[in-house]
Design an enzyme around this catalytic site. Sequence first.
Site, PDB file in Angstrom:
ATOM      1  N   ASP A 181       0.853  -1.197   0.000  1.00 24.38           N
ATOM      2  CA  ASP A 181       0.000   0.000   0.000  1.00 24.38           C
ATOM      3  C   ASP A 181       0.888   1.246   0.000  1.00 24.38           C
ATOM      4  O   ASP A 181       0.683   2.204  -0.760  1.00 24.38           O
ATOM      5  CB  ASP A 181      -0.907  -0.028   1.231  1.00 24.38           C
ATOM      6  CG  ASP A 181      -2.001   1.023   1.216  1.00 24.38           C
ATOM      7  OD1 ASP A 181      -2.274   1.604   0.147  1.00 24.38           O
ATOM      8  OD2 ASP A 181      -2.592   1.263   2.285  1.00 24.38           O
ATOM      9  N   ARG A 198     -10.686  10.176 -11.988  1.00 26.57           N
ATOM     10  CA  ARG A 198     -10.049  10.204 -10.656  1.00 26.57           C
ATOM     11  C   ARG A 198      -9.430   8.856 -10.290  1.00 26.57           C
ATOM     12  O   ARG A 198      -8.793   8.733  -9.249  1.00 26.57           O
ATOM     13  CB  ARG A 198     -11.096  10.587  -9.606  1.00 26.57           C
ATOM     14  CG  ARG A 198     -11.617  12.028  -9.742  1.00 26.57           C
ATOM     15  CD  ARG A 198     -12.800  12.246  -8.808  1.00 26.57           C
ATOM     16  NE  ARG A 198     -12.457  11.928  -7.435  1.00 26.57           N
ATOM     17  CZ  ARG A 198     -13.326  11.399  -6.554  1.00 26.57           C
ATOM     18  NH1 ARG A 198     -14.566  11.126  -6.898  1.00 26.57           N
ATOM     19  NH2 ARG A 198     -12.940  11.140  -5.326  1.00 26.57           N
ATOM     20  N   LYS A 199      -9.619   7.861 -11.131  1.00 27.23           N
ATOM     21  CA  LYS A 199      -9.129   6.506 -10.804  1.00 27.23           C
ATOM     22  C   LYS A 199      -7.700   6.322 -11.323  1.00 27.23           C
ATOM     23  O   LYS A 199      -7.408   6.621 -12.477  1.00 27.23           O
ATOM     24  CB  LYS A 199     -10.047   5.445 -11.404  1.00 27.23           C
ATOM     25  CG  LYS A 199     -11.433   5.456 -10.783  1.00 27.23           C
ATOM     26  CD  LYS A 199     -12.321   4.390 -11.373  1.00 27.23           C
ATOM     27  CE  LYS A 199     -12.677   4.720 -12.808  1.00 27.23           C
ATOM     28  NZ  LYS A 199     -13.649   3.777 -13.376  1.00 27.23           N
TER      29      LYS A 199
HETATM   30  C1  MFK Z   1      -1.408  14.059   0.944  1.00 25.36           C
HETATM   31  C2  MFK Z   1      -1.296  12.685   0.276  1.00 25.36           C
HETATM   32  C3  MFK Z   1      -1.271  11.557   1.253  1.00 25.36           C
HETATM   33  C4  MFK Z   1      -1.181  10.191   0.563  1.00 25.36           C
HETATM   34  C5  MFK Z   1      -1.186   9.105   1.610  1.00 25.36           C
HETATM   35  C6  MFK Z   1      -1.084   7.683   1.046  1.00 25.36           C
HETATM   36  C7  MFK Z   1      -1.084   6.693   2.191  1.00 25.36           C
HETATM   37  C8  MFK Z   1      -1.170   5.258   1.744  1.00 25.36           C
HETATM   38  C9  MFK Z   1      -2.482   4.980   1.113  1.00 25.36           C
HETATM   39  C10 MFK Z   1      -3.582   4.699   2.129  1.00 25.36           C
HETATM   40  O1  MFK Z   1      -3.468   3.797   2.910  1.00 25.36           O
HETATM   41  S1  MFK Z   1      -5.024   5.662   2.086  1.00 25.36           S
HETATM   42  C11 MFK Z   1      -6.006   5.010   3.485  1.00 25.36           C
HETATM   43  C12 MFK Z   1      -6.918   3.877   3.078  1.00 25.36           C
HETATM   44  N1  MFK Z   1      -7.981   4.337   2.184  1.00 25.36           N
HETATM   45  C13 MFK Z   1      -9.023   5.058   2.615  1.00 25.36           C
HETATM   46  O2  MFK Z   1      -9.154   5.405   3.761  1.00 25.36           O
HETATM   47  C14 MFK Z   1     -10.039   5.423   1.589  1.00 25.36           C
HETATM   48  C15 MFK Z   1     -11.450   5.318   2.146  1.00 25.36           C
HETATM   49  N2  MFK Z   1     -12.454   5.443   1.043  1.00 25.36           N
HETATM   50  C16 MFK Z   1     -12.869   6.676   0.656  1.00 25.36           C
HETATM   51  O3  MFK Z   1     -12.528   7.705   1.222  1.00 25.36           O
HETATM   52  C17 MFK Z   1     -13.765   6.705  -0.549  1.00 25.36           C
HETATM   53  O4  MFK Z   1     -14.423   5.472  -0.708  1.00 25.36           O
HETATM   54  C18 MFK Z   1     -12.987   7.033  -1.850  1.00 25.36           C
HETATM   55  C19 MFK Z   1     -12.300   8.407  -1.738  1.00 25.36           C
HETATM   56  C20 MFK Z   1     -11.918   5.949  -2.183  1.00 25.36           C
HETATM   57  C21 MFK Z   1     -13.979   7.061  -3.015  1.00 25.36           C
HETATM   58  O5  MFK Z   1     -15.082   7.867  -2.641  1.00 25.36           O
HETATM   59  P1  MFK Z   1     -15.607   9.080  -3.546  1.00 25.36           P
HETATM   60  O6  MFK Z   1     -16.996   9.371  -3.101  1.00 25.36           O
HETATM   61  O7  MFK Z   1     -14.613  10.182  -3.546  1.00 25.36           O
HETATM   62  O8  MFK Z   1     -15.589   8.513  -5.036  1.00 25.36           O
HETATM   63  P2  MFK Z   1     -16.649   7.549  -5.769  1.00 25.36           P
HETATM   64  O9  MFK Z   1     -17.254   6.573  -4.828  1.00 25.36           O
HETATM   65  O10 MFK Z   1     -17.519   8.421  -6.593  1.00 25.36           O
HETATM   66  O11 MFK Z   1     -15.643   6.732  -6.730  1.00 25.36           O
HETATM   67  C22 MFK Z   1     -14.903   7.390  -7.752  1.00 25.36           C
HETATM   68  C23 MFK Z   1     -14.604   6.319  -8.785  1.00 25.36           C
HETATM   69  O12 MFK Z   1     -13.779   5.306  -8.176  1.00 25.36           O
HETATM   70  C24 MFK Z   1     -14.425   4.037  -8.212  1.00 25.36           C
HETATM   71  N3  MFK Z   1     -14.143   3.344  -6.954  1.00 25.36           N
HETATM   72  C25 MFK Z   1     -14.083   3.880  -5.713  1.00 25.36           C
HETATM   73  N4  MFK Z   1     -13.805   2.932  -4.812  1.00 25.36           N
HETATM   74  C26 MFK Z   1     -13.667   1.772  -5.502  1.00 25.36           C
HETATM   75  C27 MFK Z   1     -13.358   0.442  -5.136  1.00 25.36           C
HETATM   76  N5  MFK Z   1     -13.118   0.088  -3.901  1.00 25.36           N
HETATM   77  N6  MFK Z   1     -13.297  -0.491  -6.117  1.00 25.36           N
HETATM   78  C28 MFK Z   1     -13.518  -0.156  -7.417  1.00 25.36           C
HETATM   79  N7  MFK Z   1     -13.805   1.107  -7.820  1.00 25.36           N
HETATM   80  C29 MFK Z   1     -13.879   2.041  -6.870  1.00 25.36           C
HETATM   81  C30 MFK Z   1     -15.909   4.371  -8.341  1.00 25.36           C
HETATM   82  O13 MFK Z   1     -16.622   3.282  -8.925  1.00 25.36           O
HETATM   83  C31 MFK Z   1     -15.859   5.571  -9.246  1.00 25.36           C
HETATM   84  O14 MFK Z   1     -15.645   5.161 -10.573  1.00 25.36           O
HETATM   85  P3  MFK Z   1     -16.286   5.963 -11.822  1.00 25.36           P
HETATM   86  O15 MFK Z   1     -15.626   7.334 -11.810  1.00 25.36           O
HETATM   87  O16 MFK Z   1     -15.935   5.137 -13.018  1.00 25.36           O
HETATM   88  O17 MFK Z   1     -17.770   6.002 -11.542  1.00 25.36           O
END
Ligand code: MFK
Length: 159
Positions: free
Chosen positions: A55, A101-102
Amino acid sequence: MHYDQCFGCGDVESGLHMRTTVGEHMVVHSRFTVTEAHQGAPGLAHGGLLACAFDEALGSTVGNLLRKPAVTGKLETDFVRPVPVGTTLYIAARLDGVAGRKIYVSAEGRLGSADGQVAVRARALFVQVGFEHFTTHGYADALQRFRSTTRESKWDINP
Ligand SMILES: CCCCCCCCCC(=O)SCCNC(=O)CCNC(=O)[C@H](O)C(C)(C)COP(=O)(O)OP(=O)(O)OC[C@H]1O[C@@H](n2cnc3c(N)ncnc32)[C@H](O)[C@@H]1OP(=O)(O)O
Protein backbone atom coordinates in the site's frame (compact mmCIF):
# COMPACT_ATOMS: atom_id res chain seq x y z
CA MET A 1 6.00 12.95 -0.46
CA HIS A 2 7.27 12.14 3.01
CA TYR A 3 5.04 12.56 6.08
CA ASP A 4 6.97 11.88 9.27
CA GLN A 5 3.98 10.39 11.12
CA CYS A 6 3.08 7.95 8.33
CA PHE A 7 3.22 4.30 9.42
CA GLY A 8 4.69 3.37 6.04
CA CYS A 9 7.24 6.09 5.27
CA GLY A 10 7.45 8.08 8.49
CA ASP A 11 9.84 8.06 11.40
CA VAL A 12 7.48 6.47 13.96
CA GLU A 13 9.32 3.80 15.95
CA SER A 14 6.90 0.97 15.15
CA GLY A 15 6.54 1.95 11.48
CA LEU A 16 7.92 0.37 8.33
CA HIS A 17 10.42 3.18 7.58
CA MET A 18 10.10 2.76 3.83
CA ARG A 19 11.70 5.12 1.35
CA THR A 20 11.08 5.26 -2.37
CA THR A 21 13.09 6.37 -5.38
CA VAL A 22 11.99 6.89 -8.94
CA GLY A 23 14.12 4.92 -11.37
CA GLU A 24 14.39 4.50 -15.12
CA HIS A 25 11.19 4.10 -17.14
CA MET A 26 9.27 5.63 -14.21
CA VAL A 27 9.59 2.48 -12.12
CA VAL A 28 9.32 3.39 -8.44
CA HIS A 29 11.59 1.37 -6.16
CA SER A 30 11.25 0.74 -2.46
CA ARG A 31 12.53 -1.77 0.07
CA PHE A 32 10.93 -3.38 3.07
CA THR A 33 13.03 -5.36 5.53
CA VAL A 34 11.08 -7.95 7.51
CA THR A 35 11.96 -7.96 11.21
CA GLU A 36 10.87 -10.16 14.11
CA ALA A 37 8.18 -7.57 14.86
CA HIS A 38 6.56 -8.35 11.48
CA GLN A 39 6.00 -12.08 12.02
CA GLY A 40 2.77 -13.94 11.38
CA ALA A 41 3.82 -17.59 11.34
CA PRO A 42 7.09 -18.26 13.21
CA GLY A 43 9.98 -16.79 11.28
CA LEU A 44 7.81 -15.53 8.42
CA ALA A 45 6.30 -12.17 7.53
CA HIS A 46 2.63 -11.52 8.31
CA GLY A 47 0.64 -11.14 5.09
CA GLY A 48 -1.15 -8.04 6.39
CA LEU A 49 2.17 -6.32 7.02
CA LEU A 50 3.28 -7.17 3.50
CA ALA A 51 0.01 -5.73 2.16
CA CYS A 52 0.74 -2.59 4.15
CA ALA A 53 4.20 -2.32 2.62
CA PHE A 54 2.67 -2.59 -0.83
CA ASP A 55 0.00 0.00 0.00
CA GLU A 56 2.85 2.33 0.92
CA ALA A 57 4.93 1.49 -2.17
CA LEU A 58 1.94 1.97 -4.47
CA GLY A 59 0.76 5.14 -2.72
CA SER A 60 4.26 6.58 -3.05
CA THR A 61 4.19 5.70 -6.73
CA VAL A 62 1.03 7.77 -7.17
CA GLY A 63 2.50 10.62 -5.13
CA ASN A 64 5.85 10.64 -6.92
CA LEU A 65 4.55 10.30 -10.46
CA LEU A 66 1.29 12.26 -10.36
CA ARG A 67 1.87 14.73 -7.49
CA LYS A 68 -1.80 14.58 -6.53
CA PRO A 69 -3.39 13.51 -3.24
CA ALA A 70 -5.07 10.13 -3.56
CA VAL A 71 -6.19 7.33 -1.26
CA THR A 72 -6.34 3.58 -1.68
CA GLY A 73 -9.77 2.42 -2.85
CA LYS A 74 -8.83 -1.17 -3.53
CA LEU A 75 -5.72 -3.27 -2.91
CA GLU A 76 -5.15 -6.83 -4.11
CA THR A 77 -2.17 -8.97 -3.15
CA ASP A 78 -0.88 -12.32 -4.39
CA PHE A 79 1.44 -13.97 -1.88
CA VAL A 80 3.42 -16.37 -4.04
CA ARG A 81 6.36 -17.21 -1.74
CA PRO A 82 6.88 -16.87 2.02
CA VAL A 83 9.04 -13.96 3.13
CA PRO A 84 11.38 -14.96 5.99
CA VAL A 85 12.37 -12.67 8.85
CA GLY A 86 15.59 -10.88 7.94
CA THR A 87 14.72 -10.71 4.26
CA THR A 88 14.62 -7.42 2.40
CA LEU A 89 11.85 -7.27 -0.15
CA TYR A 90 12.76 -5.23 -3.22
CA ILE A 91 9.57 -3.65 -4.53
CA ALA A 92 9.23 -2.24 -8.05
CA ALA A 93 6.00 -0.36 -8.77
CA ARG A 94 4.47 1.12 -11.90
CA LEU A 95 1.69 3.46 -12.89
CA ASP A 96 -0.59 1.44 -15.17
CA GLY A 97 -3.20 4.03 -16.07
CA VAL A 98 -5.42 6.92 -15.11
CA ALA A 99 -9.14 7.21 -15.85
CA GLY A 100 -10.70 10.35 -14.43
CA ARG A 101 -10.05 10.20 -10.66
CA LYS A 102 -9.13 6.51 -10.80
CA ILE A 103 -5.43 5.65 -10.74
CA TYR A 104 -4.25 2.10 -11.43
CA VAL A 105 -0.89 0.92 -10.10
CA SER A 106 0.85 -2.41 -9.66
CA ALA A 107 4.02 -3.76 -8.08
CA GLU A 108 6.05 -6.85 -7.46
CA GLY A 109 8.34 -7.64 -4.57
CA ARG A 110 11.45 -9.78 -4.96
CA LEU A 111 13.41 -11.60 -2.27
CA GLY A 112 16.83 -10.28 -1.33
CA SER A 113 17.65 -8.31 -4.47
CA ALA A 114 16.07 -6.53 -7.41
CA ASP A 115 16.39 -9.71 -9.50
CA GLY A 116 15.48 -12.19 -6.74
CA GLN A 117 12.48 -14.50 -6.80
CA VAL A 118 9.07 -12.82 -6.84
CA ALA A 119 7.37 -13.26 -3.46
CA VAL A 120 4.45 -10.80 -3.65
CA ARG A 121 2.52 -9.10 -6.44
CA ALA A 122 0.00 -6.34 -5.83
CA ARG A 123 -2.42 -4.17 -7.76
CA ALA A 124 -4.30 -1.18 -6.47
CA LEU A 125 -6.86 1.40 -7.42
CA PHE A 126 -6.20 4.80 -5.90
CA VAL A 127 -8.84 7.50 -6.07
CA GLN A 128 -7.75 11.09 -6.40
CA VAL A 129 -9.20 13.28 -3.65
CA GLY A 130 -9.13 16.94 -2.74
CA PHE A 131 -7.35 18.12 0.41
CA GLU A 132 -10.79 18.44 2.01
CA HIS A 133 -10.71 14.63 2.27
CA PHE A 134 -8.12 15.03 5.04
CA THR A 135 -9.68 18.08 6.68
CA THR A 136 -13.12 16.44 6.70
CA HIS A 137 -12.13 12.96 7.83
CA GLY A 138 -8.83 13.51 9.64
CA TYR A 139 -8.31 15.64 12.71
CA ALA A 140 -7.00 19.16 12.94
CA ASP A 141 -3.91 18.44 15.09
CA ALA A 142 -2.56 15.90 12.64
CA LEU A 143 -3.13 18.17 9.67
CA GLN A 144 -1.50 21.09 11.47
CA ARG A 145 1.50 18.93 12.33
CA PHE A 146 1.74 17.80 8.71
CA ARG A 147 1.71 21.41 7.50
CA SER A 148 4.21 22.64 10.08
CA THR A 149 6.71 19.83 9.46
CA THR A 150 6.41 19.65 5.69
CA ARG A 151 9.27 21.28 3.89
CA GLU A 152 9.66 21.72 0.17
CA SER A 153 12.17 18.85 0.11
CA LYS A 154 9.45 16.42 1.16
CA TRP A 155 7.78 16.98 -2.20
CA ASP A 156 10.97 16.42 -4.17
CA ILE A 157 11.47 13.33 -6.31
CA ASN A 158 14.55 11.41 -5.09
CA PRO A 159 15.49 14.15 -2.54
C1 MFK B 1 -1.41 14.06 0.94
C2 MFK B 1 -1.30 12.68 0.28
C3 MFK B 1 -1.27 11.56 1.25
C4 MFK B 1 -1.18 10.19 0.56
C5 MFK B 1 -1.19 9.10 1.61
C6 MFK B 1 -1.08 7.68 1.05
C7 MFK B 1 -1.08 6.69 2.19
C8 MFK B 1 -1.17 5.26 1.74
C9 MFK B 1 -2.48 4.98 1.11
C10 MFK B 1 -3.58 4.70 2.13
O1 MFK B 1 -3.47 3.80 2.91
S1 MFK B 1 -5.02 5.66 2.09
C11 MFK B 1 -6.01 5.01 3.48
C12 MFK B 1 -6.92 3.88 3.08
N1 MFK B 1 -7.98 4.34 2.18
C13 MFK B 1 -9.02 5.06 2.61
O2 MFK B 1 -9.15 5.40 3.76
C14 MFK B 1 -10.04 5.42 1.59
C15 MFK B 1 -11.45 5.32 2.15
N2 MFK B 1 -12.45 5.44 1.04
C16 MFK B 1 -12.87 6.68 0.66
O3 MFK B 1 -12.53 7.70 1.22
C17 MFK B 1 -13.76 6.71 -0.55
O4 MFK B 1 -14.42 5.47 -0.71
C18 MFK B 1 -12.99 7.03 -1.85
C19 MFK B 1 -12.30 8.41 -1.74
C20 MFK B 1 -11.92 5.95 -2.18
C21 MFK B 1 -13.98 7.06 -3.01
O5 MFK B 1 -15.08 7.87 -2.64
P1 MFK B 1 -15.61 9.08 -3.55
O6 MFK B 1 -17.00 9.37 -3.10
O7 MFK B 1 -14.61 10.18 -3.55
O8 MFK B 1 -15.59 8.51 -5.04
P2 MFK B 1 -16.65 7.55 -5.77
O9 MFK B 1 -17.25 6.57 -4.83
O10 MFK B 1 -17.52 8.42 -6.59
O11 MFK B 1 -15.64 6.73 -6.73
C22 MFK B 1 -14.90 7.39 -7.75
C23 MFK B 1 -14.60 6.32 -8.78
O12 MFK B 1 -13.78 5.31 -8.18
C24 MFK B 1 -14.42 4.04 -8.21
N3 MFK B 1 -14.14 3.34 -6.95
C25 MFK B 1 -14.08 3.88 -5.71
N4 MFK B 1 -13.80 2.93 -4.81
C26 MFK B 1 -13.67 1.77 -5.50
C27 MFK B 1 -13.36 0.44 -5.14
N5 MFK B 1 -13.12 0.09 -3.90
N6 MFK B 1 -13.30 -0.49 -6.12
C28 MFK B 1 -13.52 -0.16 -7.42
N7 MFK B 1 -13.80 1.11 -7.82
C29 MFK B 1 -13.88 2.04 -6.87
C30 MFK B 1 -15.91 4.37 -8.34
O13 MFK B 1 -16.62 3.28 -8.92
C31 MFK B 1 -15.86 5.57 -9.25
O14 MFK B 1 -15.64 5.16 -10.57
P3 MFK B 1 -16.29 5.96 -11.82
O15 MFK B 1 -15.63 7.33 -11.81
O16 MFK B 1 -15.94 5.14 -13.02
O17 MFK B 1 -17.77 6.00 -11.54
